[in-house]
Design a protein around this motif. Structure first.
Motif, PDB file in Angstrom:
ATOM      1  N   LEU A 165       0.801  -1.231   0.000  1.00  0.00           N
ATOM      2  CA  LEU A 165       0.000   0.000   0.000  1.00  0.00           C
ATOM      3  C   LEU A 165       0.834   1.281   0.000  1.00  0.00           C
ATOM      4  O   LEU A 165       0.277   2.380   0.008  1.00  0.00           O
ATOM      5  N   GLN A 166       2.166   1.137  -0.004  1.00  0.00           N
ATOM      6  CA  GLN A 166       2.960   2.371   0.150  1.00  0.00           C
ATOM      7  C   GLN A 166       2.906   3.303  -1.048  1.00  0.00           C
ATOM      8  O   GLN A 166       3.265   4.475  -0.933  1.00  0.00           O
ATOM      9  N   ALA A 167       2.403   2.805  -2.174  1.00  0.00           N
ATOM     10  CA  ALA A 167       2.251   3.713  -3.322  1.00  0.00           C
ATOM     11  C   ALA A 167       0.991   4.563  -3.185  1.00  0.00           C
ATOM     12  O   ALA A 167       0.850   5.586  -3.866  1.00  0.00           O
ATOM     13  N   VAL A 168       0.064   4.159  -2.319  1.00  0.00           N
ATOM     14  CA  VAL A 168      -1.211   4.893  -2.227  1.00  0.00           C
ATOM     15  C   VAL A 168      -1.411   5.602  -0.882  1.00  0.00           C
ATOM     16  O   VAL A 168      -2.363   6.360  -0.716  1.00  0.00           O
ATOM     17  N   ALA A 169      -0.545   5.343   0.087  1.00  0.00           N
ATOM     18  CA  ALA A 169      -0.733   5.962   1.408  1.00  0.00           C
ATOM     19  C   ALA A 169       0.605   6.109   2.122  1.00  0.00           C
ATOM     20  O   ALA A 169       1.583   5.427   1.798  1.00  0.00           O
ATOM     21  N   ARG A 170       0.615   7.012   3.089  1.00  0.00           N
ATOM     22  CA  ARG A 170       1.755   7.105   4.000  1.00  0.00           C
ATOM     23  C   ARG A 170       1.415   6.219   5.191  1.00  0.00           C
ATOM     24  O   ARG A 170       0.508   6.537   5.972  1.00  0.00           O
ATOM     25  N   LEU A 171       2.118   5.106   5.319  1.00  0.00           N
ATOM     26  CA  LEU A 171       1.776   4.110   6.336  1.00  0.00           C
ATOM     27  C   LEU A 171       2.564   4.358   7.611  1.00  0.00           C
ATOM     28  O   LEU A 171       3.808   4.358   7.586  1.00  0.00           O
ATOM     29  N   ILE A 172       1.849   4.566   8.699  1.00  0.00           N
ATOM     30  CA  ILE A 172       2.495   4.796   9.988  1.00  0.00           C
ATOM     31  C   ILE A 172       2.107   3.625  10.892  1.00  0.00           C
ATOM     32  O   ILE A 172       0.935   3.459  11.240  1.00  0.00           O
ATOM     33  N   ALA A 173       3.088   2.780  11.183  1.00  0.00           N
ATOM     34  CA  ALA A 173       2.793   1.544  11.928  1.00  0.00           C
ATOM     35  C   ALA A 173       3.673   1.464  13.168  1.00  0.00           C
ATOM     36  O   ALA A 173       4.842   1.087  13.074  1.00  0.00           O
ATOM     37  N   PRO A 174       3.142   1.835  14.334  1.00  0.00           N
ATOM     38  CA  PRO A 174       3.945   1.769  15.555  1.00  0.00           C
ATOM     39  C   PRO A 174       3.812   0.422  16.273  1.00  0.00           C
ATOM     40  O   PRO A 174       2.827  -0.293  16.102  1.00  0.00           O
ATOM     41  N   ASP A 175       4.829   0.087  17.050  1.00  0.00           N
ATOM     42  CA  ASP A 175       4.683  -0.952  18.072  1.00  0.00           C
ATOM     43  C   ASP A 175       4.003  -0.286  19.252  1.00  0.00           C
ATOM     44  O   ASP A 175       4.498   0.729  19.774  1.00  0.00           O
ATOM     45  N   LEU A 176       2.876  -0.842  19.678  1.00  0.00           N
ATOM     46  CA  LEU A 176       2.195  -0.271  20.849  1.00  0.00           C
ATOM     47  C   LEU A 176       3.083  -0.436  22.080  1.00  0.00           C
ATOM     48  O   LEU A 176       3.932  -1.328  22.131  1.00  0.00           O
ATOM     49  N   ARG A 177       2.826   0.414  23.072  1.00  0.00           N
ATOM     50  CA  ARG A 177       3.646   0.354  24.279  1.00  0.00           C
ATOM     51  C   ARG A 177       3.570  -1.057  24.907  1.00  0.00           C
ATOM     52  O   ARG A 177       2.486  -1.619  25.049  1.00  0.00           O
ATOM     53  N   GLY A 178       4.720  -1.614  25.211  1.00  0.00           N
ATOM     54  CA  GLY A 178       4.779  -2.962  25.788  1.00  0.00           C
ATOM     55  C   GLY A 178       4.955  -4.058  24.743  1.00  0.00           C
ATOM     56  O   GLY A 178       5.143  -5.226  25.092  1.00  0.00           O
ATOM     57  N   PHE A 179       4.871  -3.702  23.461  1.00  0.00           N
ATOM     58  CA  PHE A 179       4.983  -4.706  22.387  1.00  0.00           C
ATOM     59  C   PHE A 179       6.161  -4.376  21.465  1.00  0.00           C
ATOM     60  O   PHE A 179       6.594  -3.214  21.368  1.00  0.00           O
ATOM     61  N   GLY A 180       6.608  -5.414  20.749  1.00  0.00           N
ATOM     62  CA  GLY A 180       7.665  -5.232  19.758  1.00  0.00           C
ATOM     63  C   GLY A 180       8.874  -4.552  20.369  1.00  0.00           C
ATOM     64  O   GLY A 180       9.327  -4.918  21.460  1.00  0.00           O
ATOM     65  N   GLN A 181       9.348  -3.522  19.688  1.00  0.00           N
ATOM     66  CA  GLN A 181      10.557  -2.829  20.152  1.00  0.00           C
ATOM     67  C   GLN A 181      10.248  -1.563  20.931  1.00  0.00           C
ATOM     68  O   GLN A 181      11.158  -0.789  21.229  1.00  0.00           O
ATOM     69  N   SER A 182       8.959  -1.324  21.227  1.00  0.00           N
ATOM     70  CA  SER A 182       8.629  -0.143  22.042  1.00  0.00           C
ATOM     71  C   SER A 182       8.883  -0.430  23.514  1.00  0.00           C
ATOM     72  O   SER A 182       9.050  -1.583  23.911  1.00  0.00           O
ATOM     73  N   GLY A 183       8.906   0.648  24.307  1.00  0.00           N
ATOM     74  CA  GLY A 183       9.256   0.522  25.726  1.00  0.00           C
ATOM     75  C   GLY A 183       8.208  -0.227  26.534  1.00  0.00           C
ATOM     76  O   GLY A 183       7.113  -0.527  26.053  1.00  0.00           O
ATOM     77  N   ASP A 184       8.559  -0.520  27.782  1.00  0.00           N
ATOM     78  CA  ASP A 184       7.676  -1.305  28.653  1.00  0.00           C
ATOM     79  C   ASP A 184       6.402  -0.550  29.012  1.00  0.00           C
ATOM     80  O   ASP A 184       6.366   0.680  29.031  1.00  0.00           O
ATOM     81  N   ALA A 185       5.382  -1.325  29.341  1.00  0.00           N
ATOM     82  CA  ALA A 185       4.078  -0.781  29.733  1.00  0.00           C
ATOM     83  C   ALA A 185       3.953  -0.753  31.257  1.00  0.00           C
ATOM     84  O   ALA A 185       4.636  -1.516  31.946  1.00  0.00           O
ATOM     85  N   PRO A 186       3.054   0.082  31.765  1.00  0.00           N
ATOM     86  CA  PRO A 186       2.710  -0.030  33.189  1.00  0.00           C
ATOM     87  C   PRO A 186       1.853  -1.277  33.410  1.00  0.00           C
ATOM     88  O   PRO A 186       1.622  -2.036  32.467  1.00  0.00           O
ATOM     89  N   ASP A 187       1.316  -1.469  34.610  1.00  0.00           N
ATOM     90  CA  ASP A 187       0.556  -2.698  34.894  1.00  0.00           C
ATOM     91  C   ASP A 187      -0.669  -2.855  34.003  1.00  0.00           C
ATOM     92  O   ASP A 187      -1.056  -3.961  33.644  1.00  0.00           O
ATOM     93  N   VAL A 188      -1.317  -1.730  33.695  1.00  0.00           N
ATOM     94  CA  VAL A 188      -2.515  -1.764  32.851  1.00  0.00           C
ATOM     95  C   VAL A 188      -2.359  -0.737  31.734  1.00  0.00           C
ATOM     96  O   VAL A 188      -1.935   0.384  31.989  1.00  0.00           O
ATOM     97  N   MET A 189      -2.685  -1.117  30.523  1.00  0.00           N
ATOM     98  CA  MET A 189      -2.788  -0.148  29.425  1.00  0.00           C
ATOM     99  C   MET A 189      -4.244  -0.168  28.950  1.00  0.00           C
ATOM    100  O   MET A 189      -4.679  -1.143  28.320  1.00  0.00           O
ATOM    101  N   THR A 190      -4.993   0.868  29.275  1.00  0.00           N
ATOM    102  CA  THR A 190      -6.368   0.915  28.777  1.00  0.00           C
ATOM    103  C   THR A 190      -6.339   1.292  27.291  1.00  0.00           C
ATOM    104  O   THR A 190      -5.317   1.764  26.778  1.00  0.00           O
ATOM    105  N   MET A 191      -7.488   1.106  26.624  1.00  0.00           N
ATOM    106  CA  MET A 191      -7.554   1.474  25.212  1.00  0.00           C
ATOM    107  C   MET A 191      -7.308   2.974  25.066  1.00  0.00           C
ATOM    108  O   MET A 191      -6.693   3.426  24.098  1.00  0.00           O
ATOM    109  N   ASP A 192      -7.759   3.747  26.071  1.00  0.00           N
ATOM    110  CA  ASP A 192      -7.493   5.194  26.068  1.00  0.00           C
ATOM    111  C   ASP A 192      -5.997   5.495  26.207  1.00  0.00           C
ATOM    112  O   ASP A 192      -5.507   6.457  25.617  1.00  0.00           O
ATOM    113  N   ASP A 193      -5.301   4.683  27.014  1.00  0.00           N
ATOM    114  CA  ASP A 193      -3.851   4.897  27.177  1.00  0.00           C
ATOM    115  C   ASP A 193      -3.123   4.688  25.852  1.00  0.00           C
ATOM    116  O   ASP A 193      -2.258   5.484  25.470  1.00  0.00           O
TER     117      ASP A 193
END
Ligand code: MLT
Length: 263
Positions: free
Chosen positions: A41-69
């Motif tokens: 899809l990179q020819a039709v959009a600018r794709l921004i794909a993060p690792d959510l907090r606590g997943f992949g290479q992103s930093g650690d999460a607190p005890d709970v991550m709400t959907m709002d967090d």
């Protein structure tokens, strides 16, 4: 790419040209879920794909991550990238987060893609299972959770005919950290019921699912389609929960058509 805020580091991909398309992965996954969208899809959009907090290479999460967090983290990321408005695409837990982002920052969302997700909250039984799994993640590690989930992520036929895809998904899940997995489970257990609220959605919405999704059955997508005015529903035949990776051609075609209509 890397971005640090409030002492948390986020790892994300930012590739392609066109309308910003924020890709929010599900649980217990990371941004590599979107590899076929990044490619297709990179020819039709600018794709921004993060690792959510606590997943992949992103930093650690607190005890709970709400959907709002999670949504608050994504807002910070979009602000840092100077993206004022994006099409927001979330798969499964990513869909719960997309709805939270829309509820909090309606002006930031140009269009919505809800993949293999639902609007409702957990039953009491489902909540208990999430809390039990959060404990299990620390006691036994994430691998047993990943093993139990794999048969729901891809159909039997796909796991047999494309073992390398099954291995890729299994590895993506197994390498997640107990910390992030537990935080997400607790956050999902606490998420609100948005079944009524979605009736007020007044932006273009595409709903995509797989006919063989047993984790979040297609009936949930049909219910959202009925509730969200003007929404479009695409049910991809013979794919399970990770429809975007099991049949990327069909998934990307639906997204491409949707983006084309947004112009
Ligand atoms: C997901 O795929 O993001 C989760 O399995 C969704 C859920 O557990 O409700």
């Amino acid at each position: 790419m890397r971005f640090t805020t409030h002492h948390v580091t986020f790892e994300y991909d930012d590739v392609g040209n066109g309308v910003p398309l924020l890709l929010i992965h599900g649980y217990p996954l990371d941004r590599s879920l979107w590899r076929s969208q990044i490619e297709g899809l990179q020819a039709v959009a600018r794709l921004i794909a993060p690792d959510l907090r606590g997943f992949g290479q992103s930093g650690d999460a607190p005890d709970v991550m709400t959907m709002d967090d999670y949504a608050a983290d994504l807002k910070v990321l979009l602000d840092a990238l100077n993206v004022k408005q994006a099409v927001v695409c979330g798969l499964s837990m990513g869909g719960y987060i997309a709805l939270a982002l829309l509820a909090k920052h309606p002006n930031m969302v140009k269009g919505l893609i809800l993949a293999n997700t639902r609007a409702g909250a957990d039953s009491e039984q489902a909540r208990e299972a999430r809390h039990a799994n959060a404990k299990k993640a620390f006691a036994e590690g994430v691998s047993p959770i990943a093993e139990a989930m794999l048969p729901k992520m891809l159909t039997d036929a796909t796991r047999e005919s494309r073992p390398s895809l099954a291995t890729f998904v299994q590895a993506m899940m197994s390498k997640q950290r107990a910390n992030g997995v537990a935080a997400a489970l607790r956050g999902m257990a606490a998420r609100p019921d948005r079944s009524d609220w979605i009736k007020s959605i007044n932006i273009p919405t595409l709903i995509v699912t797989g006919s063989a999704d047993t984790l979040i059955p297609p009936g949930e997508s049909e219910a959202m389609h009925k509730a969200i005015p003007g929404s479009k529903l695409v049910v991809i035949p013979e794919v399970a929960h990770l429809s975007n990776i099991e049949n990327p051609e069909a998934f990307n075609a639906a997204v491409r058509e949707f983006l084309g209509r947004l112009k």
